[in-house]
Design a protein around this motif. Sequence first.
Motif, short mmCIF file in Angstrom:
data_model
loop_
_atom_site.label_atom_id
_atom_site.label_comp_id
_atom_site.label_asym_id
_atom_site.label_seq_id
_atom_site.Cartn_x
_atom_site.Cartn_y
_atom_site.Cartn_z
N LYS A 144 46.35 -46.97 -2.68
CA LYS A 144 45.91 -48.21 -2.04
C LYS A 144 46.89 -48.82 -1.04
O LYS A 144 46.49 -49.19 0.08
N PRO A 145 48.17 -48.92 -1.36
CA PRO A 145 49.06 -49.60 -0.41
C PRO A 145 49.16 -48.90 0.94
O PRO A 145 49.57 -49.50 1.92
N ARG A 146 48.82 -47.62 0.99
CA ARG A 146 49.01 -46.86 2.24
C ARG A 146 47.69 -46.52 2.94
O ARG A 146 47.68 -45.74 3.88
N VAL A 147 46.60 -47.13 2.47
CA VAL A 147 45.30 -46.80 3.07
C VAL A 147 45.15 -47.48 4.42
O VAL A 147 45.38 -48.68 4.56
N LYS A 148 44.78 -46.69 5.44
CA LYS A 148 44.58 -47.23 6.78
C LYS A 148 43.22 -46.83 7.31
O LYS A 148 42.64 -45.83 6.85
N GLY A 149 42.75 -47.57 8.32
CA GLY A 149 41.47 -47.21 8.92
C GLY A 149 41.01 -48.25 9.89
O GLY A 149 41.78 -49.11 10.34
N PHE A 150 39.74 -48.17 10.22
CA PHE A 150 39.12 -49.15 11.13
C PHE A 150 37.92 -49.76 10.43
O PHE A 150 37.10 -49.01 9.86
N PRO A 151 37.73 -51.08 10.48
CA PRO A 151 38.70 -52.08 10.95
C PRO A 151 39.92 -52.13 10.03
O PRO A 151 39.83 -51.78 8.86
N VAL A 152 41.04 -52.61 10.60
CA VAL A 152 42.31 -52.57 9.89
C VAL A 152 42.24 -53.33 8.56
O VAL A 152 42.76 -52.87 7.54
N ASP A 153 41.57 -54.50 8.57
CA ASP A 153 41.58 -55.33 7.36
C ASP A 153 40.50 -54.94 6.35
O ASP A 153 40.52 -55.42 5.22
N ASP A 154 39.59 -54.07 6.73
CA ASP A 154 38.52 -53.68 5.80
C ASP A 154 37.97 -52.31 6.22
O ASP A 154 36.85 -52.18 6.71
N PRO A 155 38.79 -51.26 6.01
CA PRO A 155 38.43 -49.96 6.57
C PRO A 155 37.05 -49.44 6.15
O PRO A 155 36.69 -49.49 4.98
N GLN A 156 36.33 -48.95 7.16
CA GLN A 156 35.05 -48.26 6.94
C GLN A 156 35.20 -46.81 7.40
O GLN A 156 34.50 -45.93 6.92
N VAL A 157 36.08 -46.60 8.39
CA VAL A 157 36.41 -45.25 8.85
C VAL A 157 37.88 -45.04 8.50
O VAL A 157 38.76 -45.68 9.05
#
Length: 475
Positions: A144-157
């Motif tokens: 969890k602490p390292r999860v990134k994506g788009f959008p930054v605050d609530d990743p869907q991709v």
Amino acid sequence: MVLLRPIPTLNALRATVRGFATAAQAGRRPREEGNISSIFTSLGANSVVLPERFAQLKRDLFREEMITSWNEVVDELEVVTEQVAEAGSNAIPRFSYADIRDGLSSEQEETIRKVGSVIIAGAVPPEEALGWKASVRSYTAENKPRVKGFPVDDPQVFEFYHTKAQIAARTHPDILNTQRILMSLWKGDSPDISMTTPISYFDRLRIRMPGDAQFALGPHVDGGSLERWEEPTFRAFYNSIFNGNWRQHNPFDADKRTEVIADLYHTPNQCTIFRPFQGWTSLSTTGPGEGTLRLLPFLPLSSAYILLRPFFRPPSSNPGSLKDWVPDLESTAFPGAVIGNTQELNPQTHPHLKLEKTMVPVPLVQPGDQVYWHCDSVHAVENVHAGKSDSSVFYIPAAPLTTRNADYLRDQRLAFTQGIPPPDFPGGEGESKNVNRASVDDAHTAEGRMALGFAAFPESIGASLAKKANSTLGL
Ligand SMILES: [Fe+2]
């Protein structure tokens, strides 16, 4: 509108690109850190005014024959856009995996060539695909602490490339077989290509939750924008369109496509390999309105229109008219094309396509169904996910072994073992610190290990290509 960065000359860019190729052995230059938004003007990347050399480029490429072509294309679009609006999602062919296994009929092949996209239902059992999604959710929770994506605050991709489930899917025998059959629609004689030998091109995944309205990709074409006109090899792929014979354009000419440089500007998210079809495998039951893919289902005609579009503008006396457009060789406008970004389209830049009614959503898919679209197909993602459950996919394109793709496969293999993003994607530490990342042991077949670049290619695919690729891969 601002100029974001100094514009290098084309010769300097070509030299740089050649430099990457020769430096590949030592590893590619990492791309900037980021997410999928880095390449889309519509997701926040800034637009630019193109420099004067682009007006000169139009003058250099323009031929009188284009005027007749333009008028023919516009006339044909009037008819085809109405037909597609009427057909809706039915315009996208849908075949079962049994059709793939038994071999597509020539009629089915012709339909795919004309439309540019296809749905293959039932290659992977739904329980298996849902298991992949559950596995990704566990991986997300564990890291969890390292999860990134788009959008930054609530990743869907998600910026995930190396999960065990993705490796299982990419090396699934029936997915690889689907790719082999679809890539065979492309024809070529070059000994440096095998359209029946799929390799893995690592991409992301999407778990889009109901209500999301941020991952709204407008209509676009992958694989560069201005490069289509600017890069000589890419331009040659469209020669028939530029020289007045647009009906002769063959979007499935492998020999002409394999050496194309679609990434003159080293942008994150720009696919640099020969990738005949982008695609995804569904991880959910998802229909129109539920945040799914939209496709423009008339490939050769839309390509002719897009390639001719920069050379024409509406008449000054009637700027809103779709008729009587005139050559535009003075402006630097390449509508929807921005240096370093993907080619985008909208009803203002490309009005004759009538995108509001011709971008049709993919019909209902089940977990395990696959969708593929040609690398020149216009596609988009529905603006809003108005469904009640997640709309989820693994992006798994179809790419063949070629001598050039083998270079990428080698560098992607290194990124995989290190857990960093694959070479074409935004850089950074990626998943290198994540637990329960995939390894080659998660590929369960010899063919799967080969597709990942961990097992030698047999001479049966073509002795010269196998030898070169195995040497590149150190196998
Ligand atoms: Fe795309």
